[in-house]
Design a protein around this motif. Structure first.
Motif: not given
Length: 1193
Positions: A871, A874-876, A879, A928, A931-932, A935-936
Motif C-alpha cells: 500500500p 501505490r495510491t488509491l 488503484l 485491495e 486495504r488501501q 492505509y491511506e
C-alpha cells in the motif's frame, strides 16, 4: 597666300691660314651641297677648332645628326696631323668630346633592341641601337682623354665637356658608382656648375636620398631659374617620393607652363593622374575624371616623343584594358624596343605576353613571358606568372598550371594580389586527372578557405574605397558560384550566402546598365540560373517557402521569353517548383506542375516518377505502376528509375518480384552499391518472413545471400552506411550462426547482449550518415536486447519524431520498451506510458486487432502489478484507475475471444483465458481497495497530527518572536528618549561653558593689557583710588615659597574632588550601558560629547570653589611676573590661559590649566622650577575636550 617670313641672317667669319677670311651664313647650311663642301673648306683654310665645333653645333641644333657626325670625324682626322701638320691635342680633346656627346644624345632616342619577331612595331634592322652609340661615345671619350694626356695637361685642366661626357655615359649605361667621384671632383673645381649639380641630383635620387636631391634641385633653381631642362621636374619627382603629391603636381604644372611642349611634364602629370585614379579613397566620379585626364596627358606626351618607353607602356596598359589588343600590342613592342631601364623592359615584355594570350596566340605570348622572367629572375613577376598559368590552362595542362601558380605562391608567401588568389583557388578546386582523392579533398578545403576570405572582404565592403581595394575581383559572380559549389557538401548556409553574393552582383550589373531605352532588353539567363540554384539550396535546407517564391519570380521573368535556353530553364524551374510544393505537403499543386511539364515535354521522366510517387502516397498503386512502366519502356537501363521501381514493389509487398527485378538490374550495372544494398535487404526480409516449409528450409541461404550482398556493397563503396547497417542487423540477429550452434537459457541471453553491443558500435558510427528513423530503431532494438530500456526509449523516441509520430511499428516498439521498464521497476507511470503509445498506434491504424489485444494486455498487467505492490508504493487513485482499466481489459479479451470473423492475429483461447483471469482480478478488487483506504486513512491521520503539532510550534515561535521584537522596540524608544535628554543637557552645558570661557578670556585679556602698560611705562598705575590721582609708587616684589620637588623627580597627582569622581563613574556607567546595547553600536557621539562637557564643567566648578578671590590686580600682576621671570630663566616664555591666587597654601588645589606649557607639551617638566607644576588630570580632561572640538578652557 602669305609667304613665310625670311630668317634673320646669321653669319660667321671663318679665318683661314694666312689671314684669309670667309663669311659663312649659317642658314645656308640647310643646303646639302653647301653642307657637303664645308668640311673640305675648313680643312683647306686650316680653320681653328672653334670654327669646326661652331658649325657642328649648328648642325646639331637643326637635328642634322649625320652632317654633324661627318664634320666632327673630318675635323678629328684633320687635327690628328698629316704631311706638314703637327697634331693638335687640344683640338682633338674638344672634337672627341663633342662627338661623344653627340652619340650620347642620339642614344636617348635610339632603340635598345630590335625585335626580330615584332608583329606590330617593326624597326629597320639597320637602325643603330643604344649600345652602338654608347660604344662610340666611350671610344671618343677615351680618345679625348688620351689626347689630353698627350697635350701635357693635368687632371685639373680637364675640360668640363669631357668630364661631363664621362658622367653622362656612366649614368646612361647604369654605372652610377663610377659617375659619383667624377661629379664630386668636378663640383670641387666648379661648385656652381649647373650640369654637374644636375648630375649630382640624379645620383642622389637614384640612391633614394630624396631629401638631399630635393635640396640640390632647389639650389639649381636658385642659381638659374630659367635653366633647361627645368629643375622643377626633378623637384616634383623628389616631392612625389617624399609623399607631398600636391606640391609635386604644382612643380610639374609650373614647369609645363614655362615650356608647354615638354613631353616629360605631360607624361609625369598624366601618370600622376592615372595613379591617383586608382586610389581607393577617391570617389568613383573622381577616379573616372582623373583616369580620363591622365590618358589625355599621356597621349599628348607620346605624340611629342613617340619613342618614350614610359608613355608607350602606360598607353599599352590602357588600350589593353579597353579591348584594343592590336594597338596595345604595338605600344608594348615599342616600349620593349625603346626601354631605357630594366623595370620598363620587364613590364613591357610581361604586358606584351599577356596581350598575345588575350589575342589567342599562345605561341606569340611565350617568348615575351620568358624574356620578362629572364630579365629579372630574382623577383616575382605576377603578371608573367599569371599569364603562364593561363597559357597552361588554355593548353589543357591544368596540373602544370597548378604547379606554376603554387611555386609562385610560395615565393609570394601569401602577399599576392587578389587576382592571383582567385586563380590559385580555382586550380586547387578542379579535380585534375590522376590526382589522389585525399589530395583533391585537401586542395578543395584550401581553395574554399581562400575564396571564403575573399567573400568576407566583399561582404564587409560598404564604401567606394572598400570596393576599389578589391580591384574588380569582387564583381565577378563566377568566383562566388565556385565557392558555393565548394561549400554545398559541407554547409548549406555558407553555400547560400555565396550564391546570394553572386546574385547581388548580377543584380547590380543590371541596375548599372538599366536605362529607359533598355527596358525591353531580355532578362539575364545567367542571373535566373543563379536564382534557380539558390532556390534549390533553400529547398535542401528545408526553407520551402523561400524556394517557392524564388522559382515563381524566375518563371515570371521568363514568361514571355522564347528560345531553346529559355525553354530548358522554364522546364527546370517548373519541375523544381513542383518538388518544392511536394516537400511542403501540397501534393495537389505539385501534381499540377508536374503535369504542366509533361504537357510541354511528354518524355520528361522525372515528372512521371514524381507523379507515380504521389500516387503511391495516395494509395493509387495502379496509376503509379502504369507511370513507372511507361518510364521503364522509354529508358530501361536507367539505374535510378529501376531503383524507384524496386522501392515501389517493396512498398506494395511484392518482395519476390522486387528480388527478381533487382537481380535483373545487376545485368545493367554491377558496380552500383545501392542495388546490392536493396538485394541484401530483400534476401534478409524473405528469410525473416519465411512461413512455409520450403521457405523455412531456405532461410539460412537467404541470410547468407543477404550478408554477401551487403559485403559486395561495402567493397564497392567502403563508406556505404546502408550496407554497414545491414551487416550489423545480421550480426545482432545472429542469422549467420551455423546449425547446431544455437545456445539456450542464460548463455543465449549473454550472447545476444554481446552481439547487440557490437552492432551498437557500428550503428553509432553510421548514425550521422543515415536518416534518423531506421538507424535509431535498430539502435533501440540493440538497447532493448541489452536490457537498457531507458536508452531504447530514447532511440525509439528519436525515430518516432523522424516519422512524425505516424509509424505504427515504432509506436509499438515504444510501448514495448515502456512495458518492460514498468515490469522491471513496478512503475505504474511507465505502464501508463506504454498504454498511451499503444492507444496512439490504434488511432493511426484502427483496424489492427493485434494492437487492441496489446492494449488489453497492458491494462490487465497494470492492475496485476498494482495488486502486487505494498500500500505504501501505490495510491488509491492509481488503484481505482487500474481497476477501471482491468474491467475494460476483461471486456476486451472477452470480445476478442468471441470474434469469429476469420483469421485472427492472436490466439482466441489465450484471449478467453485472459478474460477469466481478469474476472479473478476484479474479485480481489474490494479487498485491495479496503486495504488501501485503511492505509491511506492512517497515513492521513498521522499527517494531520504532524501538521497540527507543526502549527502549534510555529505559533509559539511567532509569539516569542513578537515578544522579543516588542522588547527591542521598547528599549529602542527608551534609548531614544535618553539620547534626546542628553542632547538637551549637552546644549545647556555647552552654553554655560561658552559663557565661562568668555569670562576667562576677558580676564586674560585685561591682564595682558596691564602687562603691556607696565612694560611701556616702567610702572603700572595702581588700581586703588586711595593713592591719589596720578600717583605712582614702586611695588615690592613678593617672595614666593620655593616648592621642593618630590623624591624621584615625579610630580604628585592631584586628588580629584567628589564631583569629578561622580562624573567619571557616570561616564563609565554610560559606556557600560552602550556596550550592552542590542544593536552593537559604539558609544553615542552626542551622549559622549555631553558627558565630556559635563565632566569639564564640574572640574572647573571644583577649582573655582578652592580659589581665593583676587582683590588686588597688582598682586596678580606680580604673580604673573614671577611666573614669567621663572620661565625666562629657562630660556622660554610661558603664557597661561588661567590665573590663580598667590597663596602658597592653595597651589596644590588650584593650578593653571595650560595646554602650551612645556610640562604638558613635551611630556616632562622641570620639577625644580616653581609655579610650573600642572595637574595631570586637568590635562587629560583638556585633551578630551579638544578631541570633541570644544573650545579651550
Amino acid at each position: 597666300m602669305t609667304e613665310p617670313e625670311p630668317q634673320p641672317e646669321r653669319t660667321v667669319v671663318i679665318v683661314g691660314q694666312g689671314g684669309i677670311q670667309t663669311d659663312l651664313d649659317l642658314n645656308s647650311l640647310e643646303d646639302d651641297e653647301i653642307a657637303a663642301v664645308i668640311p673640305d673648306m675648313l680643312a683647306d683654310y686650316s680653320a681653328e677648332c672653334r670654327d669646326w665645333t661652331l658649325i657642328a653645333s649648328e648642325h646639331w641644333k637643326q637635328s642634322r645628326w649625320s652632317r654633324a657626325d661627318e664634320l666632327l670625324h673630318r675635323g678629328i682626322s684633320f687635327f690628328a696631323g698629316g704631311p706638314g701638320r703637327h697634331p693638335d691635342s687640344v683640338a682633338l680633346v674638344n672634337l672627341h668630346a663633342m662627338l661623344a656627346h653627340l652619340h650620347l644624345h642620339l642614344a636617348r632616342s635610339a632603340p635598345k633592341i630590335i625585335l626580330p619577331t615584332a608583329k606590330y612595331d617593326k624597326i629597320a634592322p639597320s637602325t643603330r641601337t643604344k649600345d652602338h652609340h654608347h660604344k662610340e661615345a666611350a671610344a671618343n671619350l677615351n680618345a679625348a682623354t688620351e689626347a689630353l694626356r698627350h697635350s701635357g695637361a693635368g687632371q685639373e685642366d680637364e675640360p668640363v665637356s669631357l668630364a661631363m661626357g664621362r658622367v653622362i655615359h656612366y649614368l646612361a649605361t647604369g654605372q652610377p658608382g663610377l659617375a659619383h667621384p667624377l661629379v664630386e671632383r668636378l663640383l670641387q673645381r666648379q661648385p656652381t656648375n649647373l650640369i654637374a649639380l644636375t648630375a649630382q641630383a640624379r645620383l642622389q635620387f637614384a640612391r633614394r636620398s630624396h631629401e638631399q636631391a630635393l635640396q640640390t634641385y632647389q639650389q639649381l633653381l636658385s642659381l638659374s631659374p630659367d635653366m633647361h631642362p627645368d629643375p622643377r621636374i626633378g623637384l616634383g619627382l623628389c616631392l612625389w617620393q617624399l609623399g607631398d603629391r600636391a606640391k609635386a603636381r604644382a612643380a610639374w604644372e609650373r614647369a609645363l607652363s614655362r615650356e608647354p611642349s615638354s613631353w616629360v611634364c605631360l607624361l609625369l602629370l598624366g601618370l600622376a593622374s592615372l595613379n591617383t585614379s586608382r586610389e581607393p579613397s577617391a570617389s568613383r566620379e573622381e577616379r573616372l575624371k582623373l583616369a580620363a585626364e591622365g590618358v589625355e596627358l599621356v597621349q599628348k606626351a607620346f605624340k611629342l616623343n613617340n619613342k618614350s618607353s614610359a608613355s608607350a607602356l602606360a598607353l599599352a596598359s590602357i588600350s589593353g584594358q579597353g579591348g584594343q589588343v592590336p594597338v596595345a600590342s604595338k605600344l608594348a613592342e615599342r616600349a620593349i624596343q625603346y626601354s631605357d631601364n630594366k623595370r620598363h623592359s620587364v613590364l613591357s615584355n610581361a604586358d606584351r605576353g599577356r596581350l598575345g594570350f588575350v589575342s589567342g596566340d599562345v605561341a606569340d605570348a611565350g617568348p615575351y613571358i620568358a624574356a620578362a622572367k629572364a630579365e629579372d629572375a630574382g623577383a616575382v613577376n605576377i603578371l608573367a606568372e599569371l599569364t603562364l598559368g593561363q597559357i597552361a590552362i588554355k593548353s589543357g595542362n591544368l596540373r602544370e598550371a597548378l604547379n606554376f601558380i603554387e611555386q609562385t605562391a610560395k615565393r609570394l608567401n601569401g602577399k599576392g594580389p587578389l587576382e592571383y588568389t582567385v586563380l590559385h583557388a580555382c586550380l586547387l578546386a578542379y579535380p585534375h586527372p590522376g590526382m589522389p582523392a585525399d589530395e583533391l579533398a585537401k586542395n578543395r578545403v584550401t581553395a574554399r578557405n581562400m575564396l571564403t576570405e575573399l567573400h568576407n572582404l566583399v561582404a564587409l565592403a560598404e564604401t567606394d574605397e572598400d570596393w576599389a581595394k578589391l580591384r574588380g575581383v569582387g564583381t565577378d559572380a563566377d568566383i562566388f558560384v565556385e565557392l558555393a559549389k565548394l561549400w554545398q557538401g559541407e554547409s548549406l548556409e555558407k553555400a547560400i550566402a555565396a550564391y546570394q553574393t553572386a546574385l547581388s552582383i548580377k543584380s547590380d550589373e543590371e541596375l548599372a546598365g538599366d536605362e529607359p531605352s533598355q527596358e525591353l532588353q531580355p532578362p539575364d539567363l545567367a542571373a535566373i540560373r543563379l536564382s534557380d540554384n539558390l532556390g534549390a539550396l533553400f529547398q535542401l535546407q528545408g526553407n520551402v517557402e523561400t524556394a517557392e517564391r524564388m522559382y515563381q519570380e524566375a518563371l515570371q521573368k521568363l514568361a514571355s521569353e522564347t528560345g531553346k535556353d529559355a525553354e530548358v530553364l522554364k522546364t527546370v524551374l517548373a519541375y523544381n517548383l513542383g518538388r518544392a510544393y511536394e516537400e511542403g505537403g501540397d501534393n495537389v499543386k505539385a501534381a499540377q506542375w508536374y503535369r504542366d511539364v509533361l504537357r510541354q515535354h511528354p518524355e520528361h521522366m522525372e515528372s512521371k516518377v514524381r507523379l507515380a510517387l504521389i500516387a503511391v502516397s495516395a494509395g493509387r498503386h495502379y496509376d503509379a505502376h502504369t507511370l513507372l512502366k511507361e518510364c521503364l519502356k522509354s529508358d530501361e537501363t536507367n539505374i535510378t528509375l529501376r531503383s524507384v521501381y524496386t522501392n515501389f514493389l517493396i512498398t506494395i509487398g511484392s518482395y519476390k518480384e522486387a528480388l527478381a527485378f533487382t537481380t535483373q538490374t545487376l545485368k545493367f550495372d554491377r558496380a552500383d552499391a545501392y542495388t546490392f544494398c536493396a538485394l541484401g535487404w530483400l534476401h534478409f526480409t524473405l528469410g525473416r518472413e519465411a512461413k512455409s516449409g520450403q521457405e523455412l528450409t531456405d532461410r539460412p541461404k537467404q541470410y547468407l545471400r543477404s550478408a554477401e550482398a551487403y559485403e559486395r556493397a561495402l567493397h564497392l563503396d567502403p563508406a556505404s552506411a546502408q550496407a554497414a547497417q545491414g551487416l550489423a542487423i545480421a550480426l545482432v540477429e545472429d542469422t549467420l550462426a551455423p546449425k547446431g550452434a544455437a545456445l539456450s537459457g542464460p548463455d543465449e541471453g549473454k550472447l545476444r547482449a554481446r552481439l547487440a553491443g557490437q552492432a551498437l558500435s557500428i550503428f553509432s558510427r553510421i548514425k550521422d550518415s543515415l536518416s534518423e528513423g531506421p538507424v535509431n530503431v535498430n539502435m533501440g532494438h540493440c538497447f532493448f536486447i541489452r536490457g537498457e530500456e531507458e536508452k531504447a526509449i530514447e532511440s525509439y523516441g528519436t525515430a518516432s519524431n523522424a516519422y512524425k509520430g505516424r509509424n505504427v511499428a515504432v509506436l509499438l516498439y515504444l510501448a514495448r520498451a515502456w512495458y518492460a521498464l514498468a515490469n522491471r521497476e513496478s512503475n505504474f507511470t511507465a505502464m501508463t506510458k506504454a498504454l498511451d503509445y499503444c492507444q496512439h498506434a490504434m488511432h493511426v491504424q484502427p483496424s489492427d486487432r493485434a494492437i487492441l489485444y496489446n492494449i488489453a494486455m497492458i491494462q490487465q498487467k497494470a492492475a496485476e502489478m498494482l495488486f502486487s505492490l505494498e500500500p505504501s508504493k501505490r495510491t488509491l487513485e492509481e488503484l481505482q484507475v487500474g481497476l477501471k482499466q482491468a474491467q475494460q481489459a476483461a471486456n476486451t479479451f472477452r470480445a476478442l475471444a468471441n470474434d469469429k470473423s476469420g483469421a485472427l492475429p492472436y490466439d482466441a483461447d489465450l484471449a478467453d483465458q485472459r478474460a477469466r483471469y481478469g474476472d479473478g482480478l476484479l474479485r480481489r478488487a474490494p479487498a485491495e481497495l479496503q486495504r488501501q483506504e485503511a492505509y491511506e486513512g492512517e497515513t492521513q491521520a498521522r499527517v494531520e497530527e504532524a501538521r497540527r503539532m507543526r502549527a502549534e510550534e510555529l505559533a509559539r515561535i511567532q509569539a516569542a518572536e513578537a515578544a522579543r521584537q516588542a522588547e527591542i522596540e521598547a528599549k529602542a524608544a527608551q534609548l531614544a528618549e535618553q539620547r534626546r535628554k542628553a542632547r538637551e543637557e549637552a546644549l545647556a552645558w555647552q552654553e554655560e561653558l561658552n559663557a565661562r570661557q568668555a569670562e576667562e578670556e576677558a580676564k586674560r585679556q585685561a591682564n595682558i593689557d596691564k602687562r603691556k602698560k607696565r612694560k611701556e611705562g616702567g610702572a603700572i598705575e595702581s588700581g586703588d583710588e586711595e593713592g591719589g590721582e596720578g600717583e605712582t609708587r614702586p611695588r615690592e616684589k613678593k617672595q614666593r615659597k620655593q616648592r621642593k620637588p618630590k623624591e624621584g623627580g615625579k610630580k604628585r597627582r592631584k586628588a580629584r574632588n567628589k564631583s569629578e569622581i561622580e562624573s567619571s563613574e557616570e561616564d563609565n556607567m554610560s559606556l557600560d550601558e552602550d556596550e550592552r546595547d542590542n544593536d552593537g553600536e559604539e558609544v553615542d557621539e552626542e551622549r559622549a560629547r555631553a558627558d565630556r562637557a559635563k565632566n569639564t564643567l564640574a572640574m572647573l566648578k571644583a577649582k573655582r570653589k578652592s580659589k581665593r578671590p583676587v582683590e588686588d590686580p597688582d598682586d596678580e600682576d606680580e604673580d604673573d611676573d614671577d611666573v614669567n621671570q621663572g620661565a625666562a630663566k629657562r630660556g622660554k616664555q610661558f603664557k597661561s590661559k588661567a590665573y590663580i591666587s598667590d597663596s602658597d597654601e592653595e597651589e596644590d588645589d588650584a593650578k593653571p590649566v595650560n595646554a602650551e606649557s612645556p610640562a604638558t607639551a613635551n611630556g616632562n617638566g622641570d620639577d625644580g622650577e616653581e609655579g610650573m607644576e600642572v595637574d595631570e588630570q586637568a590635562v587629560e580632561e583638556k585633551d578630551d575636550v579638544d578631541e570633541d572640538e570644544d573650545p579651550e578652557i
